[in-house]
Write an enzyme that holds these catalytic residues in place. Sequence first.
Site, PDB file in Angstrom:
ATOM      1  N   LYS A  54       2.249 -33.943  48.550  1.00  0.00           N
ATOM      2  CA  LYS A  54       3.231 -33.050  48.707  1.00  0.00           C
ATOM      3  C   LYS A  54       3.789 -32.488  47.211  1.00  0.00           C
ATOM      4  O   LYS A  54       4.595 -31.495  47.246  1.00  0.00           O
ATOM      5  CB  LYS A  54       4.355 -33.582  49.603  1.00  0.00           C
ATOM      6  CG  LYS A  54       4.131 -34.494  50.545  1.00  0.00           C
ATOM      7  CD  LYS A  54       5.499 -34.875  51.401  1.00  0.00           C
ATOM      8  CE  LYS A  54       5.296 -36.064  52.449  1.00  0.00           C
ATOM      9  NZ  LYS A  54       4.802 -37.277  51.790  1.00  0.00           N
ATOM     10  N   GLY A  55       3.437 -33.079  46.611  1.00  0.00           N
ATOM     11  CA  GLY A  55       4.170 -33.063  45.154  1.00  0.00           C
ATOM     12  C   GLY A  55       3.835 -31.671  44.497  1.00  0.00           C
ATOM     13  O   GLY A  55       5.035 -31.157  43.863  1.00  0.00           O
ATOM     14  N   ASP A 111       1.026 -30.982  40.927  1.00  0.00           N
ATOM     15  CA  ASP A 111       2.242 -31.300  40.107  1.00  0.00           C
ATOM     16  C   ASP A 111       2.032 -32.194  38.890  1.00  0.00           C
ATOM     17  O   ASP A 111       2.414 -31.908  37.860  1.00  0.00           O
ATOM     18  CB  ASP A 111       3.385 -31.982  41.034  1.00  0.00           C
ATOM     19  CG  ASP A 111       2.939 -33.216  41.741  1.00  0.00           C
ATOM     20  OD1 ASP A 111       1.531 -33.404  41.903  1.00  0.00           O
ATOM     21  OD2 ASP A 111       3.715 -34.187  41.997  1.00  0.00           O
ATOM     22  N   ASP A 114      -2.588 -37.676  36.341  1.00  0.00           N
ATOM     23  CA  ASP A 114      -2.156 -39.063  35.993  1.00  0.00           C
ATOM     24  C   ASP A 114      -3.341 -39.629  35.558  1.00  0.00           C
ATOM     25  O   ASP A 114      -4.110 -39.420  34.587  1.00  0.00           O
ATOM     26  CB  ASP A 114      -1.377 -39.578  36.922  1.00  0.00           C
ATOM     27  CG  ASP A 114      -0.608 -40.761  36.415  1.00  0.00           C
ATOM     28  OD1 ASP A 114      -0.559 -41.132  35.397  1.00  0.00           O
ATOM     29  OD2 ASP A 114       0.133 -41.348  37.255  1.00  0.00           O
ATOM     30  N   PHE A 163       7.950 -42.364  33.840  1.00  0.00           N
ATOM     31  CA  PHE A 163       8.166 -42.001  35.216  1.00  0.00           C
ATOM     32  C   PHE A 163       8.967 -40.729  35.304  1.00  0.00           C
ATOM     33  O   PHE A 163      10.200 -40.762  34.882  1.00  0.00           O
ATOM     34  CB  PHE A 163       8.779 -43.093  35.948  1.00  0.00           C
ATOM     35  CG  PHE A 163       8.350 -42.959  37.388  1.00  0.00           C
ATOM     36  CD1 PHE A 163       7.290 -43.536  37.985  1.00  0.00           C
ATOM     37  CD2 PHE A 163       9.122 -42.338  38.103  1.00  0.00           C
ATOM     38  CE1 PHE A 163       7.023 -43.667  39.321  1.00  0.00           C
ATOM     39  CE2 PHE A 163       8.949 -42.090  39.607  1.00  0.00           C
ATOM     40  CZ  PHE A 163       7.971 -42.775  40.122  1.00  0.00           C
ATOM     41  N   VAL A 164       8.526 -39.637  35.988  1.00  0.00           N
ATOM     42  CA  VAL A 164       9.416 -38.504  36.074  1.00  0.00           C
ATOM     43  C   VAL A 164       9.720 -38.097  37.350  1.00  0.00           C
ATOM     44  O   VAL A 164       8.787 -38.400  38.367  1.00  0.00           O
ATOM     45  CB  VAL A 164       8.743 -37.432  35.281  1.00  0.00           C
ATOM     46  CG1 VAL A 164       8.880 -37.495  33.963  1.00  0.00           C
ATOM     47  CG2 VAL A 164       7.393 -36.982  35.857  1.00  0.00           C
ATOM     48  N   ASP A 170       8.473 -37.178  42.891  1.00  0.00           N
ATOM     49  CA  ASP A 170       9.263 -38.138  43.872  1.00  0.00           C
ATOM     50  C   ASP A 170       9.465 -39.505  43.392  1.00  0.00           C
ATOM     51  O   ASP A 170       8.265 -39.899  42.653  1.00  0.00           O
ATOM     52  CB  ASP A 170       8.868 -38.394  45.425  1.00  0.00           C
ATOM     53  CG  ASP A 170       7.543 -38.916  45.417  1.00  0.00           C
ATOM     54  OD1 ASP A 170       6.669 -38.800  44.772  1.00  0.00           O
ATOM     55  OD2 ASP A 170       7.455 -40.099  46.305  1.00  0.00           O
ATOM     56  N   ARG A 176      12.410 -34.961  45.234  1.00  0.00           N
ATOM     57  CA  ARG A 176      11.656 -33.887  45.050  1.00  0.00           C
ATOM     58  C   ARG A 176      12.077 -32.507  44.841  1.00  0.00           C
ATOM     59  O   ARG A 176      11.758 -31.456  44.355  1.00  0.00           O
ATOM     60  CB  ARG A 176      10.518 -33.814  46.312  1.00  0.00           C
ATOM     61  CG  ARG A 176       9.558 -34.785  46.557  1.00  0.00           C
ATOM     62  CD  ARG A 176       8.600 -34.370  47.398  1.00  0.00           C
ATOM     63  NE  ARG A 176       7.709 -35.545  48.113  1.00  0.00           N
ATOM     64  CZ  ARG A 176       6.781 -36.164  47.350  1.00  0.00           C
ATOM     65  NH1 ARG A 176       6.262 -35.771  46.397  1.00  0.00           N
ATOM     66  NH2 ARG A 176       6.168 -37.064  48.031  1.00  0.00           N
TER      67      ARG A 176
HETATM   68  C1  PRP Z   1       0.726 -37.462  42.544  1.00  0.00           C
HETATM   69  C2  PRP Z   1       0.193 -36.325  42.200  1.00  0.00           C
HETATM   70  C3  PRP Z   1      -1.218 -36.074  42.381  1.00  0.00           C
HETATM   71  C4  PRP Z   1      -1.686 -37.568  42.062  1.00  0.00           C
HETATM   72  C5  PRP Z   1      -2.008 -37.839  40.533  1.00  0.00           C
HETATM   73  O1  PRP Z   1       0.500 -37.706  44.219  1.00  0.00           O
HETATM   74  O2  PRP Z   1       0.809 -35.344  43.247  1.00  0.00           O
HETATM   75  O3  PRP Z   1      -1.594 -35.742  43.591  1.00  0.00           O
HETATM   76  O4  PRP Z   1      -0.317 -38.493  42.219  1.00  0.00           O
HETATM   77  O5  PRP Z   1      -2.274 -39.030  40.274  1.00  0.00           O
HETATM   78  P1  PRP Z   1      -3.605 -39.478  39.808  1.00  0.00           P
HETATM   79  O6  PRP Z   1      -3.979 -38.492  38.730  1.00  0.00           O
HETATM   80  O7  PRP Z   1      -3.396 -40.735  39.085  1.00  0.00           O
HETATM   81  O8  PRP Z   1      -4.649 -39.535  40.863  1.00  0.00           O
HETATM   82  P2  PRP Z   1       1.322 -39.179  45.106  1.00  0.00           P
HETATM   83  O9  PRP Z   1       0.257 -39.889  45.315  1.00  0.00           O
HETATM   84  O10 PRP Z   1       2.345 -39.321  44.388  1.00  0.00           O
HETATM   85  O11 PRP Z   1       1.807 -38.257  46.200  1.00  0.00           O
HETATM   86  P3  PRP Z   1       2.734 -36.647  46.572  1.00  0.00           P
HETATM   87  O12 PRP Z   1       2.068 -35.610  45.961  1.00  0.00           O
HETATM   88  O13 PRP Z   1       2.991 -36.781  47.931  1.00  0.00           O
HETATM   89  O14 PRP Z   1       3.882 -37.059  45.628  1.00  0.00           O
END
Ligand code: PRP
Length: 191
Positions: A54-55, A111, A114, A163-164, A170, A176
Amino acid sequence: MQTSNQASTPVFPPASGMRILYSKSQISERVQALGQKISADYAGQSIVLIGVLKGAAIFLSDLARAINVDATFDFVAVSSYGRARVSSGAVKLIKDIDNPIERKHVIIVEDILDTGLTLSYLRGLMLQHKPASLKIATCLDKPERRLVPIEADYVGFKIPNQFVIGYGMDYAERYRNVEDIRLFPEEAGGH
Ligand code: PRP
């Protein structure tokens, strides 16, 4: 995903007390610049923006409006590989794209980049559909955290390993809708 020292009972301190990393206006300026770059790169072409739920929802909605080439949207959802501090590395598709992307110019919109596990998995998956081209746009990039080699083509901001929250991101599904990107305090579980 960002990891956190999540306690059994999460506390949700007000975002207004958290330090701003990028303000609403700084984000807006950067998103406009990314939109102009994308518009120039794809001038005269049609693109498909694929948001990762969802991010990415907030970033995609702003970025899309900063782009002036013909664009359609699609969305995918992947399973988060757990809220544990150490990731298993397994990513699973929960929702696939709705429309074919064969021979289309595709940009995956995230978003945050990582560890890279999510985008690496999604890139592989989307390439199987044989798009004409495939690029990645991410609002934030945390290069220090990378576990697999992957880079985005369009990056809003490179940030250190902090951590942001906000602008789609979120902590335990909260924050969010915060307009700025803020640092989630370590004592509340951010790390
Ligand atoms: C977050 C972000 C990416 C992923 C990146 O999603 O939106 O999809 O983590 O991380 P990575 O590079 O370590 O794979 P999250 O799992 O927190 O779900 P969300 O988008 O619903 O917040």
